[in-house]
Design a protein around this motif. Structure first.
Motif, PDB file in Angstrom:
ATOM      1  N   UNK A 122      38.394 -36.472  17.998  1.00  0.00           N
ATOM      2  CA  UNK A 122      38.903 -37.848  17.933  1.00  0.00           C
ATOM      3  C   UNK A 122      39.303 -38.237  16.518  1.00  0.00           C
ATOM      4  N   UNK A 123      38.921 -37.439  15.517  1.00  0.00           N
ATOM      5  CA  UNK A 123      39.285 -37.751  14.141  1.00  0.00           C
ATOM      6  C   UNK A 123      40.297 -36.757  13.564  1.00  0.00           C
ATOM      7  N   UNK A 124      40.923 -35.964  14.417  1.00  0.00           N
ATOM      8  CA  UNK A 124      41.940 -35.015  13.953  1.00  0.00           C
ATOM      9  C   UNK A 124      43.278 -35.730  13.776  1.00  0.00           C
ATOM     10  N   UNK A 125      44.139 -35.139  12.966  1.00  0.00           N
ATOM     11  CA  UNK A 125      45.477 -35.689  12.781  1.00  0.00           C
ATOM     12  C   UNK A 125      46.496 -35.042  13.712  1.00  0.00           C
ATOM     13  N   UNK A 126      46.115 -33.944  14.352  1.00  0.00           N
ATOM     14  CA  UNK A 126      46.980 -33.255  15.316  1.00  0.00           C
ATOM     15  C   UNK A 126      46.086 -32.514  16.299  1.00  0.00           C
ATOM     16  N   UNK A 127      46.644 -32.169  17.438  1.00  0.00           N
ATOM     17  CA  UNK A 127      45.922 -31.365  18.430  1.00  0.00           C
ATOM     18  C   UNK A 127      46.204 -29.915  18.092  1.00  0.00           C
ATOM     19  N   UNK A 128      45.184 -29.154  17.761  1.00  0.00           N
ATOM     20  CA  UNK A 128      45.357 -27.787  17.287  1.00  0.00           C
ATOM     21  C   UNK A 128      44.981 -26.772  18.358  1.00  0.00           C
ATOM     22  N   UNK A 129      45.857 -25.793  18.481  1.00  0.00           N
ATOM     23  CA  UNK A 129      45.679 -24.705  19.434  1.00  0.00           C
ATOM     24  C   UNK A 129      45.796 -23.410  18.643  1.00  0.00           C
ATOM     25  N   UNK A 130      44.827 -22.518  18.770  1.00  0.00           N
ATOM     26  CA  UNK A 130      44.927 -21.243  18.087  1.00  0.00           C
ATOM     27  C   UNK A 130      45.602 -20.234  18.993  1.00  0.00           C
TER      28      UNK A 130
END
Length: 135
Positions: A122-130
């Protein structure tokens, strides 16, 4: 709006400006067998997301050579960031595929990555996918 919310909004806007690639994220369909030709045929894929993304090598990615069948393959890890507020009908899962379909760096177009992990915060600046390049 709290200071935290304002900082997150500014960070998410800045992250969007870095998302210069376009990707397609999808789940491959189950293979079928064509008895007439004697070959496997891929089933229809399920589209999960298509849109802007930032695709960059993972910070600690150094490439690892492995044997896959009868050929050597080098595994390289990437981090793919899509807009934080992206809504999808199907959550991505390990084994899904991501294809880079457009990029200011023409060498990236056609890059295929296998999803190896999905991060939520909830505190990320983007949704990250590896993802992993298996070339």
């Amino acid at each position: 709006m709290s200071d935290l919310e304002a900082a997150l909004a500014a960070g998410r806007l800045a992250a969007l400006e870095l998302q210069r690639e376009t990707i397609t994220l999808y789940r491959p369909g189950d293979d079928g067998f064509d008895w007439g030709s004697g070959t496997d045929t891929p089933g229809p894929a399920t589209a999960i997301y298509s849109g802007p993304a930032r695709v960059k090598p993972a910070a600690q990615s150094r490439g690892e050579e492995v044997d896959a069948g009868e050929q050597n393959v080098t595994l390289r890890e990437y981090t793919v960031s899509v807009p934080w507020d992206t809504v999808v009908s199907t959550q991505p899962a390990v084994g899904d595929l991501m294809d880079v379909t457009a990029s200011p760096d023409a060498r990236m177009v056609g890059l295929r990555l296998w999803v190896t992990g999905v991060q939520y915060s909830s505190t990320a600046t983007a949704w990250r996918i590896t993802g992993e390049d298996r070339s």
